[in-house]
Design a protein around this motif. Structure first.
Motif, PDB file in Angstrom:
ATOM      1  N   GLY A 147       0.826  -1.196   0.000  1.00  0.00           N
ATOM      2  CA  GLY A 147       0.000   0.000   0.000  1.00  0.00           C
ATOM      3  C   GLY A 147       0.860   1.245   0.000  1.00  0.00           C
ATOM      4  O   GLY A 147       2.067   1.196   0.282  1.00  0.00           O
ATOM      5  N   TYR A 148       0.240   2.361  -0.320  1.00  0.00           N
ATOM      6  CA  TYR A 148       0.952   3.618  -0.394  1.00  0.00           C
ATOM      7  C   TYR A 148       1.551   4.013   0.949  1.00  0.00           C
ATOM      8  O   TYR A 148       2.712   4.383   1.050  1.00  0.00           O
ATOM      9  N   LYS A 149       0.760   3.899   1.992  1.00  0.00           N
ATOM     10  CA  LYS A 149       1.227   4.302   3.316  1.00  0.00           C
ATOM     11  C   LYS A 149       2.248   3.329   3.902  1.00  0.00           C
ATOM     12  O   LYS A 149       3.031   3.711   4.764  1.00  0.00           O
ATOM     13  N   GLY A 150       2.228   2.108   3.438  1.00  0.00           N
ATOM     14  CA  GLY A 150       3.126   1.088   3.979  1.00  0.00           C
ATOM     15  C   GLY A 150       4.531   1.122   3.408  1.00  0.00           C
ATOM     16  O   GLY A 150       5.407   0.371   3.847  1.00  0.00           O
ATOM     17  N   VAL A 151       4.758   1.959   2.413  1.00  0.00           N
ATOM     18  CA  VAL A 151       6.074   2.054   1.770  1.00  0.00           C
ATOM     19  C   VAL A 151       6.624   3.463   1.989  1.00  0.00           C
ATOM     20  O   VAL A 151       5.984   4.447   1.635  1.00  0.00           O
ATOM     21  N   GLY A 152       7.794   3.535   2.559  1.00  0.00           N
ATOM     22  CA  GLY A 152       8.432   4.822   2.767  1.00  0.00           C
ATOM     23  C   GLY A 152       9.451   5.127   1.691  1.00  0.00           C
ATOM     24  O   GLY A 152       9.912   4.232   0.980  1.00  0.00           O
ATOM     25  N   VAL A 153       9.824   6.387   1.591  1.00  0.00           N
ATOM     26  CA  VAL A 153      10.825   6.804   0.609  1.00  0.00           C
ATOM     27  C   VAL A 153      12.140   6.081   0.869  1.00  0.00           C
ATOM     28  O   VAL A 153      12.826   5.665  -0.071  1.00  0.00           O
ATOM     29  N   THR A 154      12.497   5.889   2.132  1.00  0.00           N
ATOM     30  CA  THR A 154      13.746   5.192   2.463  1.00  0.00           C
ATOM     31  C   THR A 154      13.754   3.785   1.883  1.00  0.00           C
ATOM     32  O   THR A 154      14.759   3.342   1.312  1.00  0.00           O
ATOM     33  N   GLU A 155      12.630   3.076   1.998  1.00  0.00           N
ATOM     34  CA  GLU A 155      12.552   1.719   1.437  1.00  0.00           C
ATOM     35  C   GLU A 155      12.653   1.756  -0.086  1.00  0.00           C
ATOM     36  O   GLU A 155      13.328   0.914  -0.690  1.00  0.00           O
ATOM     37  N   ILE A 156      12.013   2.719  -0.708  1.00  0.00           N
ATOM     38  CA  ILE A 156      12.079   2.847  -2.171  1.00  0.00           C
ATOM     39  C   ILE A 156      13.512   3.110  -2.608  1.00  0.00           C
ATOM     40  O   ILE A 156      14.027   2.456  -3.518  1.00  0.00           O
ATOM     41  N   ILE A 157      14.174   4.042  -1.934  1.00  0.00           N
ATOM     42  CA  ILE A 157      15.568   4.384  -2.258  1.00  0.00           C
ATOM     43  C   ILE A 157      16.465   3.166  -2.102  1.00  0.00           C
ATOM     44  O   ILE A 157      17.292   2.875  -2.978  1.00  0.00           O
ATOM     45  N   LYS A 158      16.303   2.445  -1.006  1.00  0.00           N
ATOM     46  CA  LYS A 158      17.130   1.263  -0.744  1.00  0.00           C
ATOM     47  C   LYS A 158      16.871   0.172  -1.777  1.00  0.00           C
ATOM     48  O   LYS A 158      17.809  -0.407  -2.334  1.00  0.00           O
ATOM     49  N   THR A 159      15.602  -0.101  -2.059  1.00  0.00           N
ATOM     50  CA  THR A 159      15.253  -1.154  -3.017  1.00  0.00           C
ATOM     51  C   THR A 159      15.722  -0.805  -4.421  1.00  0.00           C
ATOM     52  O   THR A 159      16.156  -1.682  -5.174  1.00  0.00           O
ATOM     53  N   CYS A 160      15.642   0.475  -4.773  1.00  0.00           N
ATOM     54  CA  CYS A 160      16.080   0.925  -6.099  1.00  0.00           C
ATOM     55  C   CYS A 160      17.597   1.098  -6.191  1.00  0.00           C
ATOM     56  O   CYS A 160      18.132   1.290  -7.282  1.00  0.00           O
ATOM     57  N   ASN A 161      18.257   1.074  -5.037  1.00  0.00           N
ATOM     58  CA  ASN A 161      19.704   1.269  -4.969  1.00  0.00           C
ATOM     59  C   ASN A 161      20.115   2.612  -5.579  1.00  0.00           C
ATOM     60  O   ASN A 161      21.006   2.681  -6.428  1.00  0.00           O
ATOM     61  N   ILE A 162      19.402   3.655  -5.139  1.00  0.00           N
ATOM     62  CA  ILE A 162      19.705   5.010  -5.590  1.00  0.00           C
ATOM     63  C   ILE A 162      19.875   5.906  -4.363  1.00  0.00           C
ATOM     64  O   ILE A 162      19.495   5.529  -3.257  1.00  0.00           O
ATOM     65  N   SER A 163      20.412   7.075  -4.601  1.00  0.00           N
ATOM     66  CA  SER A 163      20.574   8.025  -3.492  1.00  0.00           C
ATOM     67  C   SER A 163      19.270   8.801  -3.291  1.00  0.00           C
ATOM     68  O   SER A 163      18.425   8.880  -4.189  1.00  0.00           O
ATOM     69  N   LYS A 164      19.156   9.386  -2.123  1.00  0.00           N
ATOM     70  CA  LYS A 164      18.000  10.226  -1.816  1.00  0.00           C
ATOM     71  C   LYS A 164      17.944  11.399  -2.801  1.00  0.00           C
ATOM     72  O   LYS A 164      16.876  11.778  -3.284  1.00  0.00           O
ATOM     73  N   GLY A 165      19.112  11.960  -3.108  1.00  0.00           N
ATOM     74  CA  GLY A 165      19.189  13.063  -4.055  1.00  0.00           C
ATOM     75  C   GLY A 165      18.689  12.667  -5.437  1.00  0.00           C
ATOM     76  O   GLY A 165      17.993  13.436  -6.099  1.00  0.00           O
ATOM     77  N   SER A 166      19.059  11.464  -5.863  1.00  0.00           N
ATOM     78  CA  SER A 166      18.601  10.968  -7.162  1.00  0.00           C
ATOM     79  C   SER A 166      17.084  10.800  -7.170  1.00  0.00           C
ATOM     80  O   SER A 166      16.411  11.177  -8.137  1.00  0.00           O
ATOM     81  N   PHE A 167      16.544  10.248  -6.090  1.00  0.00           N
ATOM     82  CA  PHE A 167      15.098  10.070  -5.997  1.00  0.00           C
ATOM     83  C   PHE A 167      14.394  11.418  -6.139  1.00  0.00           C
ATOM     84  O   PHE A 167      13.487  11.580  -6.956  1.00  0.00           O
ATOM     85  N   TYR A 168      14.819  12.401  -5.345  1.00  0.00           N
ATOM     86  CA  TYR A 168      14.158  13.714  -5.365  1.00  0.00           C
ATOM     87  C   TYR A 168      14.475  14.516  -6.624  1.00  0.00           C
ATOM     88  O   TYR A 168      13.714  15.416  -6.995  1.00  0.00           O
ATOM     89  N   HIS A 169      15.565  14.176  -7.299  1.00  0.00           N
ATOM     90  CA  HIS A 169      15.845  14.797  -8.594  1.00  0.00           C
ATOM     91  C   HIS A 169      14.767  14.392  -9.605  1.00  0.00           C
ATOM     92  O   HIS A 169      14.274  15.222 -10.370  1.00  0.00           O
TER      93      HIS A 169
END
Length: 187
Positions: A19-41
């Motif tokens: 679900g949307y609420k069950g997934v945090g940005v940190t988990e997305i960043i980690k799973t995608c193996n990208i930096s926080k900066g890349s995500f927000y870019h």
């Protein structure tokens, strides 16, 4: 693969499973193996912007899949049976419903923003139009086709949720049987 597409492709199953609420940005960043900066870019407005991109991707996949199925069969009844058979097969082989797992994300819609609600609404309207077009080709009036299409979407989407929660294909099989009765009775 393009970074945006990679983030979307990896995030879709995360949203579908948790679900949307069950997934945090940190988990997305980690799973995608990208930096926080890349995500927000790529998604300067954050997780909601990503969700909308995911919903648009799912929208395209689902509507293309439905249109392909509906082109292959001469009647709404045959096309609907084929589509439900595919959903049942997906559930039996994958343990989940791969193509049409939009519902699991949408279940939180009441607490999400207007742009997210609109993205969800647009997909359901496209699905309804695919059904309506086929039903009208089968000889149903526009009004009757709209009513039946709405009932079909609600039935199939509800059955998908029941299949996922019950870990059983039984709800889809029941809906398939009942929808065929409706489609056999033009009044």
């Amino acid at each position: 693969m393009d970074t945006i597409l990679q983030i979307i492709d990896i995030s879709i199953p995360l949203f579908q499973q948790k679900g949307y609420k069950g997934v945090g940005v940190t988990e997305i960043i980690k799973t995608c193996n990208i930096s926080k900066g890349s995500f927000y870019h790529h998604f300067p407005n954050g997780k909601e912007e990503l969700l909308i991109a995911c919903l648009k991707s799912i929208d395209e996949t689902i509507t293309t899949h439905m249109k392909d199925i509906f082109k292959q069969y001469p009647t709404t009844q045959e096309a609907t049976l084929a589509m439900i058979d595919i959903l049942v097969s997906d559930f039996e082989t994958e343990g989940r419903i791969v193509v049409s797992t939009f519902t699991s994300i949408v279940s939180e819609i009441g607490s999400l923003s207007e742009p997210v609600r609109n993205a969800c609404s647009n997909l359901y309207l496209k699905m309804q139009q695919i059904y309506c077009t086929k039903l009208e080709a089968d000889g149903y009036s526009k009004e009757k086709a709209n009513s039946i299409a709405l009932m079909m979407i609600a039935s199939i989407e509800g059955a998908i949720m029941l299949c996922l929660t019950q870990k059983s294909i039984h709800p889809l099989k029941v809906i398939s049987h009942e929808l065929m009765k409706v489609l056999n009775d033009p009044d």
